[in-house]
Motif scaffolding. Sequence first.
Motif, PDB file in Angstrom:
ATOM      1  N   ILE A  63      36.807  43.002  36.270  1.00  0.00           N
ATOM      2  CA  ILE A  63      36.950  42.937  34.904  1.00  0.00           C
ATOM      3  C   ILE A  63      36.164  44.367  34.314  1.00  0.00           C
ATOM      4  N   PRO A  64      36.868  44.883  33.187  1.00  0.00           N
ATOM      5  CA  PRO A  64      36.300  45.975  32.753  1.00  0.00           C
ATOM      6  C   PRO A  64      35.029  45.794  32.366  1.00  0.00           C
ATOM      7  N   ALA A  65      34.436  44.686  32.144  1.00  0.00           N
ATOM      8  CA  ALA A  65      32.885  44.617  31.571  1.00  0.00           C
ATOM      9  C   ALA A  65      31.959  44.787  32.624  1.00  0.00           C
ATOM     10  N   LEU A  66      32.383  44.644  33.815  1.00  0.00           N
ATOM     11  CA  LEU A  66      31.659  44.840  35.004  1.00  0.00           C
ATOM     12  C   LEU A  66      31.593  46.107  35.348  1.00  0.00           C
ATOM     13  N   GLN A  67      32.919  46.680  35.494  1.00  0.00           N
ATOM     14  CA  GLN A  67      33.110  48.078  35.910  1.00  0.00           C
ATOM     15  C   GLN A  67      32.239  49.002  35.171  1.00  0.00           C
ATOM     16  N   SER A  68      32.129  48.613  33.552  1.00  0.00           N
ATOM     17  CA  SER A  68      31.453  49.702  32.736  1.00  0.00           C
ATOM     18  C   SER A  68      29.845  49.608  33.318  1.00  0.00           C
ATOM     19  N   ARG A  69      29.326  48.527  33.630  1.00  0.00           N
ATOM     20  CA  ARG A  69      27.962  48.352  34.070  1.00  0.00           C
ATOM     21  C   ARG A  69      27.681  49.055  35.410  1.00  0.00           C
ATOM     22  N   CYS A  70      28.666  49.439  36.079  1.00  0.00           N
ATOM     23  CA  CYS A  70      28.375  49.930  37.491  1.00  0.00           C
ATOM     24  C   CYS A  70      28.751  51.474  37.685  1.00  0.00           C
ATOM     25  N   THR A  71      27.792  52.037  38.546  1.00  0.00           N
ATOM     26  CA  THR A  71      28.238  53.426  38.944  1.00  0.00           C
ATOM     27  C   THR A  71      29.524  53.256  39.958  1.00  0.00           C
ATOM     28  N   ARG A  72      30.538  53.978  39.987  1.00  0.00           N
ATOM     29  CA  ARG A  72      31.864  53.535  41.045  1.00  0.00           C
ATOM     30  C   ARG A  72      31.902  54.637  41.931  1.00  0.00           C
ATOM     31  N   PHE A  73      32.183  54.177  43.163  1.00  0.00           N
ATOM     32  CA  PHE A  73      32.549  55.066  44.225  1.00  0.00           C
ATOM     33  C   PHE A  73      33.482  54.683  45.232  1.00  0.00           C
ATOM     34  N   ARG A  74      34.593  55.548  45.280  1.00  0.00           N
ATOM     35  CA  ARG A  74      35.800  55.242  45.924  1.00  0.00           C
ATOM     36  C   ARG A  74      35.581  55.383  47.416  1.00  0.00           C
ATOM     37  N   PHE A  75      35.764  54.662  48.485  1.00  0.00           N
ATOM     38  CA  PHE A  75      36.000  54.970  49.950  1.00  0.00           C
ATOM     39  C   PHE A  75      37.264  55.033  50.314  1.00  0.00           C
ATOM     40  N   ALA A  76      37.728  56.312  50.666  1.00  0.00           N
ATOM     41  CA  ALA A  76      39.229  56.618  51.224  1.00  0.00           C
ATOM     42  C   ALA A  76      39.254  56.231  52.563  1.00  0.00           C
ATOM     43  N   PRO A  77      40.431  55.862  53.276  1.00  0.00           N
ATOM     44  CA  PRO A  77      40.422  55.806  54.834  1.00  0.00           C
ATOM     45  C   PRO A  77      39.924  57.025  55.611  1.00  0.00           C
ATOM     46  N   LEU A  78      39.261  56.609  56.610  1.00  0.00           N
ATOM     47  CA  LEU A  78      38.555  57.671  57.345  1.00  0.00           C
ATOM     48  C   LEU A  78      39.699  58.529  57.987  1.00  0.00           C
ATOM     49  N   SER A  79      39.180  59.649  58.099  1.00  0.00           N
ATOM     50  CA  SER A  79      39.903  60.777  58.736  1.00  0.00           C
ATOM     51  C   SER A  79      40.025  60.503  60.292  1.00  0.00           C
ATOM     52  N   VAL A  80      40.898  61.018  60.981  1.00  0.00           N
ATOM     53  CA  VAL A  80      41.426  61.134  62.563  1.00  0.00           C
ATOM     54  C   VAL A  80      40.143  61.407  63.109  1.00  0.00           C
ATOM     55  N   GLU A  81      39.657  62.733  62.489  1.00  0.00           N
ATOM     56  CA  GLU A  81      38.229  63.047  63.172  1.00  0.00           C
ATOM     57  C   GLU A  81      37.058  62.162  63.071  1.00  0.00           C
ATOM     58  N   ASN A  82      36.936  61.471  61.894  1.00  0.00           N
ATOM     59  CA  ASN A  82      35.892  60.328  61.872  1.00  0.00           C
ATOM     60  C   ASN A  82      36.047  59.255  62.915  1.00  0.00           C
ATOM     61  N   VAL A  83      37.314  58.808  62.884  1.00  0.00           N
ATOM     62  CA  VAL A  83      37.704  57.529  63.777  1.00  0.00           C
ATOM     63  C   VAL A  83      37.545  57.938  65.276  1.00  0.00           C
ATOM     64  N   THR A  84      37.859  59.088  65.432  1.00  0.00           N
ATOM     65  CA  THR A  84      37.946  59.562  66.999  1.00  0.00           C
ATOM     66  C   THR A  84      36.411  59.907  67.412  1.00  0.00           C
ATOM     67  N   GLY A  85      35.618  60.539  66.451  1.00  0.00           N
ATOM     68  CA  GLY A  85      34.536  60.962  67.031  1.00  0.00           C
ATOM     69  C   GLY A  85      33.336  59.419  67.365  1.00  0.00           C
ATOM     70  N   ARG A  86      33.623  58.451  66.323  1.00  0.00           N
ATOM     71  CA  ARG A  86      32.975  57.322  66.776  1.00  0.00           C
ATOM     72  C   ARG A  86      33.337  56.571  67.845  1.00  0.00           C
ATOM     73  N   LEU A  87      34.822  56.588  67.991  1.00  0.00           N
ATOM     74  CA  LEU A  87      35.182  55.857  69.261  1.00  0.00           C
ATOM     75  C   LEU A  87      34.818  56.599  70.624  1.00  0.00           C
ATOM     76  N   GLN A  88      34.730  57.953  70.411  1.00  0.00           N
ATOM     77  CA  GLN A  88      34.312  58.462  71.733  1.00  0.00           C
ATOM     78  C   GLN A  88      32.818  58.234  71.845  1.00  0.00           C
ATOM     79  N   TYR A  89      32.008  58.299  70.711  1.00  0.00           N
ATOM     80  CA  TYR A  89      30.577  57.662  70.950  1.00  0.00           C
ATOM     81  C   TYR A  89      30.378  56.358  71.692  1.00  0.00           C
ATOM     82  N   ILE A  90      31.171  55.430  71.152  1.00  0.00           N
ATOM     83  CA  ILE A  90      31.328  53.988  71.920  1.00  0.00           C
ATOM     84  C   ILE A  90      31.678  53.950  73.171  1.00  0.00           C
ATOM     85  N   ILE A  91      32.909  54.675  73.605  1.00  0.00           N
ATOM     86  CA  ILE A  91      33.283  54.856  74.891  1.00  0.00           C
ATOM     87  C   ILE A  91      32.065  55.484  76.027  1.00  0.00           C
ATOM     88  N   ARG A  92      31.471  56.100  75.515  1.00  0.00           N
ATOM     89  CA  ARG A  92      30.385  56.727  76.286  1.00  0.00           C
ATOM     90  C   ARG A  92      29.150  55.696  76.220  1.00  0.00           C
TER      91      ARG A  92
END
Length: 250
Positions: free
Chosen positions: A176-205
């Motif tokens: 609801i707008p009344a809640l949105q207006s009381r918060c600082t909003r941050f949008r998290f976009a889908p992760l890039s190929v580089e971010n996902v690949t890097g994290r998976l490579q770390y876990i594989i190791r």
Amino acid sequence: MGDAMEVDTPTVARLTAVAKGKAKITAPSKSVPWVEKYRPTSLADVAAHKDIIDTIDRLTGENRLPHLLLYGPPGTGKTSTILAVARKLYGSQFQNMILELNASDDRGIDVVRQQIQDFASTQSISFGAKGNVKLVILDEADAMTKDAQFALRRIIEKYTKNTRFCLICNYVSKIIPALQSRCTRFRFAPLSVENVTGRLQYIIREEGLDATESGLAAIVRLSNGDMRKALNVLQEALFLKISNRLHTGF
């Protein structure tokens, strides 16, 4: 190194079902889901969104943490980010200073009026924490009823002096707008190929695995920027490989 994970056609079909949520990982009973095992514990471990992390980190460092609204697709680091912020802010007092609820389960107005109000209304006795405000983390907040959201708005207004609220959701339009207006909003976009690949490579190791480039690329493609999905698919690929070898004798 361990088993090489080259993804064949039947395996891709199975992994696609996992990625779409139509099949679940059939891990041994003692196995920890990698989504939890490799959840970031510090801000440095979060795979992406450095600008958002730096901004929130700066605000906490200046003792100016606002109410937050983190929104975006699943698996993009929203919950991991705020939990990492809380661990840095509260240190050893982490468990005493936060209340974490999943609104898809606890979505009624009674939860807002009781659990959250009980937590928010008590003064912090955790003098060792870096921050003197407590933190309520409300995941999947877009599943809350409108009545619960209006009740939450009143509680935020009443207890803002000693409690901060972090709302996490996939669809900001359902807040609801009344809640949105009381918060600082941050949008998290889908992760890039580089971010996902890097994290998976770390876990594989870390897991001592071998992975072909084509297999890794297939998992990254199936994840579509969703780190949770990528980890589920990677873990499923390992168990499918082990299962196939047990059944074939190789």
